[in-house]
Design a protein around this motif. Structure first.
Motif, PDB file in Angstrom:
ATOM      1  N   LEU A  12       0.816  -1.225   0.000  1.00  0.00           N
ATOM      2  CA  LEU A  12       0.000   0.000   0.000  1.00  0.00           C
ATOM      3  C   LEU A  12       0.843   1.265   0.000  1.00  0.00           C
ATOM      4  O   LEU A  12       0.324   2.348  -0.269  1.00  0.00           O
ATOM      5  N   ASP A  16      -2.310   2.127  -4.718  1.00  0.00           N
ATOM      6  CA  ASP A  16      -3.567   1.768  -4.063  1.00  0.00           C
ATOM      7  C   ASP A  16      -4.031   0.380  -4.487  1.00  0.00           C
ATOM      8  O   ASP A  16      -3.747  -0.072  -5.598  1.00  0.00           O
ATOM      9  N   TYR A  17      -4.718  -0.284  -3.578  1.00  0.00           N
ATOM     10  CA  TYR A  17      -5.249  -1.632  -3.812  1.00  0.00           C
ATOM     11  C   TYR A  17      -6.661  -1.731  -3.236  1.00  0.00           C
ATOM     12  O   TYR A  17      -6.953  -1.127  -2.200  1.00  0.00           O
ATOM     13  N   SER A  18      -7.475  -2.563  -3.863  1.00  0.00           N
ATOM     14  CA  SER A  18      -8.764  -2.938  -3.267  1.00  0.00           C
ATOM     15  C   SER A  18      -8.517  -4.183  -2.406  1.00  0.00           C
ATOM     16  O   SER A  18      -7.503  -4.866  -2.582  1.00  0.00           O
ATOM     17  N   GLU A  21      -7.837  -7.155  -4.597  1.00  0.00           N
ATOM     18  CA  GLU A  21      -6.501  -7.144  -5.198  1.00  0.00           C
ATOM     19  C   GLU A  21      -5.432  -7.536  -4.186  1.00  0.00           C
ATOM     20  O   GLU A  21      -4.464  -8.224  -4.520  1.00  0.00           O
ATOM     21  N   LYS A  58     -10.319   5.382  -0.624  1.00  0.00           N
ATOM     22  CA  LYS A  58     -11.216   5.815  -1.704  1.00  0.00           C
ATOM     23  C   LYS A  58     -12.488   4.988  -1.527  1.00  0.00           C
ATOM     24  O   LYS A  58     -12.454   3.766  -1.605  1.00  0.00           O
ATOM     25  N   GLU A  88     -18.319  -1.486  -6.631  1.00  0.00           N
ATOM     26  CA  GLU A  88     -16.885  -1.263  -6.790  1.00  0.00           C
ATOM     27  C   GLU A  88     -16.268  -1.195  -5.393  1.00  0.00           C
ATOM     28  O   GLU A  88     -16.692  -0.390  -4.567  1.00  0.00           O
ATOM     29  N   GLU A  89     -15.267  -2.032  -5.123  1.00  0.00           N
ATOM     30  CA  GLU A  89     -14.675  -2.070  -3.783  1.00  0.00           C
ATOM     31  C   GLU A  89     -13.968  -0.762  -3.428  1.00  0.00           C
ATOM     32  O   GLU A  89     -13.491  -0.069  -4.318  1.00  0.00           O
ATOM     33  N   ARG A  91     -10.775   1.440  -2.164  1.00  0.00           N
ATOM     34  CA  ARG A  91      -9.342   1.272  -2.432  1.00  0.00           C
ATOM     35  C   ARG A  91      -8.549   1.932  -1.312  1.00  0.00           C
ATOM     36  O   ARG A  91      -8.968   2.953  -0.761  1.00  0.00           O
ATOM     37  N   LYS A  93      -4.581   3.056   0.385  1.00  0.00           N
ATOM     38  CA  LYS A  93      -3.213   3.455   0.074  1.00  0.00           C
ATOM     39  C   LYS A  93      -2.615   4.044   1.348  1.00  0.00           C
ATOM     40  O   LYS A  93      -3.348   4.617   2.151  1.00  0.00           O
TER      41      LYS A  93
END
Ligand SMILES: [Zn+2]
Length: 97
Positions: A12, A16-18, A21, A58, A88-89, A91, A93
């Motif tokens: 992270l 950024d990641y969900s 992911e 996010k 949408e998941e 996100r 960071k």
């Protein structure tokens, strides 16, 4: 050898990641994988403060009607406005403050 939470922090800090992911990146499989990631993120958020870092969120979004959820460490399963489950998941960071 890094712990799973240390690996998440490292990822992270790069981008950024969900949660989905992150589960893939850490090779966590199965139904409970996202839940594990969410619990890790909550724990990580608490420890970051001491290091002068912050977990940016996010928010999740409904892909059907565009409803934006609160910026929380949580993956909502359905939209409160249109009841769609096409979400949408969120996100995440990590940045220095
Ligand atoms: Zn919706």
């Amino acid at each position: 050898m890094m712990t799973r939470r240390q690996r998440i922090i490292k990822l992270l800090e790069e981008r950024d990641y969900s949660p989905g992911e992150l589960a893939l990146a850490l090779e966590l499989r199965g139904k409970g994988a996202r839940k594990v990631i969410i619990e890790d993120l909550k724990a990580i958020q608490k420890t970051l403060k001491r290091e002068g870092k912050v977990l940016l969120i996010k928010p999740a979004e409904c892909r059907k009607c565009g409803f934006v959820f609160r910026p929380e460490i949580h993956v909502p399963s359905r939209c409160p406005r249109c009841k769609s489950e096409w979400i949408e998941e969120p996100r995440f960071k990590i940045e220095a403050r």
